[in-house]
Enzyme design. Structure first.
Site, mmCIF file in Angstrom:
data_model
loop_
_atom_site.group_PDB
_atom_site.id
_atom_site.type_symbol
_atom_site.label_atom_id
_atom_site.label_comp_id
_atom_site.label_asym_id
_atom_site.label_seq_id
_atom_site.Cartn_x
_atom_site.Cartn_y
_atom_site.Cartn_z
ATOM 1 N N LYS A 49 -0.052 -11.513 -2.938
ATOM 2 C CA LYS A 49 -0.680 -10.202 -3.022
ATOM 3 C C LYS A 49 -2.169 -10.418 -2.750
ATOM 4 C CE LYS A 49 -1.290 -5.897 -4.845
ATOM 5 N NZ LYS A 49 -1.256 -4.953 -3.741
ATOM 6 N N CYS A 134 -6.183 -3.311 5.266
ATOM 7 C CA CYS A 134 -5.596 -2.496 4.208
ATOM 8 C C CYS A 134 -6.041 -1.055 4.396
ATOM 9 C CB CYS A 134 -5.994 -2.975 2.822
ATOM 10 S SG CYS A 134 -5.260 -1.933 1.550
#
Lengths: 308, 273
Positions: A49, A134
């Site tokens: 992550k 992102c």
């Protein structure tokens, strides 16, 4: 088994991976969450992550909603920051007998640099995946919403982080651009060892009944089988323009999807959304992929890559 | 080390029991043995293709021998697909998941107040059965939009609990909100001049739509009643990996799947809900 198996090891930068099927960032936690369901050492590489220099709280809920054959999310890179990550996860991650790739992101180039520097040790991690894409966080120093929409800044950041680490550097790109191959070239010029594509496609889910967006952040990133045809095209477009290896991502659910990405130019792939559906699904994907290689009598993986 | 398996369950029945509501019985010994009140499962609604894609979280309604009962409302493509599944078919189940209700802090002389809105009764029913087994007094407050949507009323009564009903259109019980009935119940007690220790007399367990949960919390605060609430948030994985089911607590975001779905009302940051 009797007959010779195809060698499925691959090399990216100076690292050898036991196979080309990896786990995508943000869909596999830090590996730990999935240990109960599968032997994680069978996996070619685990991408953590995303870690940022300082802690991030993440976006306002709802953060996730299902759309046709897809998943729209706006998690917002929730994580405890580089120091805490190192303190809590490094000893665990170092013990795992497969390649560990740490995904990093930042609001500015400097943050990427510092984060990579902080997390780099002599022989760890095996690679960094520079998350330039992102869709759920904002950035400084560019007129673009995402860093990987700006070829100049993208190249600059890759150059910066390359100087700070001996680990392999992989750049993760967004498909939310006019021409993804242009950004892939910028990454190559910056000295990245490989490019991972694609991150999610930006989208919105609307609730007509309540006349509002479903996600707290309104906009999210779409993943899952819904994006596979577009992701395959992005990989093929980039493959025609760059020489560094491509790691294909986008809606891989089964072994045959891995093959499709390779045919479009991917050297390796990452399984993402599928991990949420079948936390033990990796074994089947790997088996189906191997079965295909056997059935088609493929001796070398490279003979598949970019065939179409 | 592999310790958890994804379970296979055989559908024993899958019947419509109220408008848009289905009750499904699944046969899997391990699940029925392990599931505690307030836990949930992630169930795969179909295997044919990728749409619907994700597993859906469903609260465990109750268990009986080797069977686990799920009660669900059709709210989207996932639940609609599940409602079409036939007896004898096999479904893939991840679970039981989550923390469940915490009965360890409860003293046996407290009366349990159960507040359920709509299909909020789903995880509470199993809890009620457990509380009754321990000999704890239970008063259930069940609310719905109309009479047809009042779920499991008879089964609730069979547990020996007091049952109070409220419907928004007044077709059954008191016309209005379930919280009105709850306040009435508490005020009766207050009249006897014992408001001060009202919180010592009760413990409360809640599940239902967000607006209801919020007003129940206000009541809990006012009367100082220890309250546990089961939350339902959008979820993708159910195992703490996707960070999708975040809920704002006084200690920052927590995950409904792993840290919940049951939270103490004092843990929740209410102005962020």
């Amino acid at each position: 088994m009797g007959c010779a198996m195809t060698d499925i090891k691959i090399k990216i930068g100076n690292k050898e991976f036991k196979n080309p099927i990896w786990m995508a960032s943000g869909t596999f936690g830090y590996g730990k969450e999935f240990e109960d369901f599968l032997d994680i050492e069978k996996i070619g590489a685990i991408i953590t992550k995303t870690v940022t220099l300082t802690a991030r709280e993440g976006n306002k809920p709802p953060r996730i909603v299902e759309t046709p054959a897809g998943l729209l999310n706006s998690i917002g890179l929730e994580n405890k920051g580089a120091d805490k990550f190192k303190e809590e996860m490094y000893s665990y991650l170092k013990k795992i007998n497969t390649k560990i790739i740490i995904s990093v992101a930042g609001g500015t180039g400097k943050e990427y640099e510092e984060c990579v520097e902080k997390l780099s040790e002599k022989n760890f991690p095996d690679a960094f995946e520079i998350n330039l894409s992102c869709p759920n966080v904002t950035h400084e120093g560019t007129k673009y919403q995402l860093i990987a929409q700006d070829p100049i800044l993208t190249e600059k950041i890759i150059k910066m982080v390359k100087k700070k680490t001996k680990s392999v550097v992989i750049a993760k790109l967004t498909p939310n651009v006019t021409d993804v191959s242009e950004i892939a070239r910028a990454v190559e010029n910056g000295g990245a060892d490989a490019v991972a594509m694609v991150n999610t496609y930006m989208g919105i889910a609307v609730c007509a009944e309540e006349q509002k967006a479903v996600l707290g952040n309104v906009v999210g990133g779409l993943s899952g089988p819904a994006i596979k045809p577009m992701a395959l095209k992005a990989v093929r477009d980039a493959y025609k323009k760059i020489k560094i290896p491509i790691i294909g991502i986008g809606g891989i659910m089964r072994g045959m999807d891995v093959v499709e990405f390779m045919l479009c130019g991917a050297t390796a792939v990452q399984v993402g959304t599928a991990n949420f559906v079948n936390p033990d699904g990796y074994d089947l994907i790997l088996k189906e992929f191997k079965d295909y290689l056997k059935r088609k009598n493929i001796k070398k993986l490279s003979s598949l890559v970019g065939k179409i | 080390m592999k310790t958890k398996k994804i379970l296979q369950g055989k559908i024993i029945s899958n019947k419509k029991i109220a408008p848009d509501h289905f009750k499904m019985a699944i046969q899997n010994e391990w699940l029925a043995l392990k599931a505690r009140p307030g836990q949930f499962v992630m169930i795969k609604v179909q295997e044919k293709n990728n749409d619907p894609l994700l597993r859906i979280p469903l609260g465990v309604h109750f268990t009986e021998e080797d069977r686990t009962y799920l009660l669900y409302k059709v709210v989207g493509p996932g639940t609609a697909t599940l409602s079409q599944r036939q007896k004898g078919e096999i479904v893939s189940i991840l679970g039981p998941l989550g923390n469940g209700f915490d009965l360890s802090k409860n003293s046996p002389d407290k009366e349990a107040l159960i507040v359920a809105g709509g299909h909020g009764i789903v995880p509470l029913y199993m809890l009620i059965k457990e509380l009754r087994k321990k000999g704890i007094k239970v008063a259930v407050f069940e609310g719905a939009c109309s009479k047809e949507h009042i779920l499991c009323e008879n089964r609730l009564k069979q547990t020996g609990s007091k049952v109070f009903i409220a419907t928004e259109n007044g077709t059954q019980g008191k016309k209005g909100r379930v919280t009105d009935v709850l306040v009435e119940y508490l005020k009766k007690y207050e009249k006897n001049g014992k408001r001060k220790n009202i919180g010592e007399k009760y413990i409360m367990f809640v599940c239902g739509p967000k607006p209801m949960i919020k007003s129940v919390n206000k009541i809990a605060e006012k009367f100082k009643i220890n309250t546990q609430i089961s939350f339902a948030e959008y979820m993708a994985c159910g195992i703490g990996a996707c960070l999708g089911c975040a809920i704002m607590t006084v200690d920052g975001y927590k995950m409904t799947c792993k840290d919940g779905p049951v939270f103490d009302s004092k843990e929740i940051k209410w102005d962020a809900q």
